[in-house]
Design a protein around this motif. Structure first.
Motif, PDB file in Angstrom:
ATOM      1  N   ALA A  68       0.900  -1.149  -0.201  1.00 44.04           N
ATOM      2  CA  ALA A  68      -0.048   0.113   0.130  1.00 44.04           C
ATOM      3  C   ALA A  68       0.784   1.045   0.027  1.00 44.04           C
ATOM      4  O   ALA A  68       0.795   2.157  -0.883  1.00 44.04           O
ATOM      5  CB  ALA A  68      -0.982   0.097   1.109  1.00 44.04           C
ATOM      6  N   ALA A  69       1.853   1.311   0.743  1.00 41.94           N
ATOM      7  CA  ALA A  69       2.824   2.451   0.830  1.00 41.94           C
ATOM      8  C   ALA A  69       3.492   2.789  -0.625  1.00 41.94           C
ATOM      9  O   ALA A  69       3.691   3.756  -1.147  1.00 41.94           O
ATOM     10  CB  ALA A  69       3.796   2.254   1.882  1.00 41.94           C
ATOM     11  N   ALA A  70       3.864   1.628  -1.110  1.00 39.59           N
ATOM     12  CA  ALA A  70       4.678   1.715  -2.392  1.00 39.59           C
ATOM     13  C   ALA A  70       3.757   2.114  -3.588  1.00 39.59           C
ATOM     14  O   ALA A  70       4.092   3.023  -4.345  1.00 39.59           O
ATOM     15  CB  ALA A  70       5.189   0.234  -2.838  1.00 39.59           C
ATOM     16  N   ILE A  71       2.557   1.928  -3.560  1.00 37.85           N
ATOM     17  CA  ILE A  71       1.489   2.367  -4.396  1.00 37.85           C
ATOM     18  C   ILE A  71       1.278   3.891  -4.231  1.00 37.85           C
ATOM     19  O   ILE A  71       1.124   4.697  -5.358  1.00 37.85           O
ATOM     20  CB  ILE A  71       0.222   1.285  -4.388  1.00 37.85           C
ATOM     21  CG1 ILE A  71       0.564  -0.117  -5.110  1.00 37.85           C
ATOM     22  CG2 ILE A  71      -0.785   2.205  -5.244  1.00 37.85           C
ATOM     23  CD1 ILE A  71      -0.851  -0.872  -4.780  1.00 37.85           C
ATOM     24  N   LEU A  72       1.113   4.102  -2.854  1.00 36.53           N
ATOM     25  CA  LEU A  72       0.833   5.659  -2.644  1.00 36.53           C
ATOM     26  C   LEU A  72       2.020   6.564  -3.175  1.00 36.53           C
ATOM     27  O   LEU A  72       1.995   7.360  -3.775  1.00 36.53           O
ATOM     28  CB  LEU A  72       0.474   5.683  -1.090  1.00 36.53           C
ATOM     29  CG  LEU A  72      -0.799   5.583  -0.728  1.00 36.53           C
ATOM     30  CD1 LEU A  72      -0.916   5.477   0.641  1.00 36.53           C
ATOM     31  CD2 LEU A  72      -2.056   6.271  -1.465  1.00 36.53           C
ATOM     32  N   LEU A  73       3.189   5.970  -2.937  1.00 33.92           N
ATOM     33  CA  LEU A  73       4.469   6.781  -3.149  1.00 33.92           C
ATOM     34  C   LEU A  73       4.521   6.832  -4.672  1.00 33.92           C
ATOM     35  O   LEU A  73       5.034   7.768  -5.285  1.00 33.92           O
ATOM     36  CB  LEU A  73       5.649   5.858  -2.809  1.00 33.92           C
ATOM     37  CG  LEU A  73       5.852   6.242  -1.276  1.00 33.92           C
ATOM     38  CD1 LEU A  73       6.864   5.562  -0.698  1.00 33.92           C
ATOM     39  CD2 LEU A  73       6.288   7.684  -0.852  1.00 33.92           C
ATOM     40  N   LEU A  75       2.152   6.677  -6.940  1.00 34.79           N
ATOM     41  CA  LEU A  75       0.932   7.654  -7.497  1.00 34.79           C
ATOM     42  C   LEU A  75       1.079   9.053  -7.106  1.00 34.79           C
ATOM     43  O   LEU A  75       0.974  10.023  -7.610  1.00 34.79           O
ATOM     44  CB  LEU A  75      -0.397   7.367  -6.903  1.00 34.79           C
ATOM     45  CG  LEU A  75      -1.013   5.818  -7.362  1.00 34.79           C
ATOM     46  CD1 LEU A  75      -2.329   5.436  -6.876  1.00 34.79           C
ATOM     47  CD2 LEU A  75      -1.113   5.984  -8.761  1.00 34.79           C
ATOM     48  N   LEU A  76       1.520   9.483  -5.837  1.00 30.04           N
ATOM     49  CA  LEU A  76       1.627  10.641  -5.257  1.00 30.04           C
ATOM     50  C   LEU A  76       2.971  11.204  -5.372  1.00 30.04           C
ATOM     51  O   LEU A  76       3.267  12.520  -5.029  1.00 30.04           O
ATOM     52  CB  LEU A  76       1.150  10.807  -4.063  1.00 30.04           C
ATOM     53  CG  LEU A  76      -0.504  10.440  -3.742  1.00 30.04           C
ATOM     54  CD1 LEU A  76      -0.911  10.477  -2.458  1.00 30.04           C
ATOM     55  CD2 LEU A  76      -1.178  11.038  -4.545  1.00 30.04           C
ATOM     56  N   GLY A  77       4.020  10.464  -5.518  1.00 30.10           N
ATOM     57  CA  GLY A  77       5.393  10.892  -5.574  1.00 30.10           C
ATOM     58  C   GLY A  77       5.736  11.799  -6.719  1.00 30.10           C
ATOM     59  O   GLY A  77       5.285  11.754  -7.714  1.00 30.10           O
TER      60      GLY A  77
END
Length: 79
Positions: A68-73, A75-77
């Protein structure tokens, strides 16, 4: 030019059905699939849960959190 109806000479004549069948053709619908004629059987007891150790549960939780953290990074990084 108007179209005129011409009867086809090669039309098939209606044939009598076979007497070997013995009755009407079988229905192809799934009768009783969505609404069965009798209620389904219930299992005799509660469904046993698969035994899982606490270590495997913690590993699965960490893996899902990391995904979940990798996907958020991603998408939003900023790139």
């Amino acid at each position: 030019m108007p179209c005129e109806f011409a009867e086809n000479e090669h039309e098939l004549d209606p044939q009598a059905s076979s007497t070997r069948g013995g009755g009407p053709p079988p229905k192809r619908t799934g009768i009783g699939v969505l609404d069965p004629p009798f209620p389904p059987k219930r299992p005799p007891g509660p469904i046993p849960a698969a035994p899982t150790s606490l270590l495997w549960r913690m590993a699965a939780a960490l893996l899902l959190t990391g995904l979940a953290a990798a996907i958020l990074l991603l998408l939003l990084g900023k790139r």
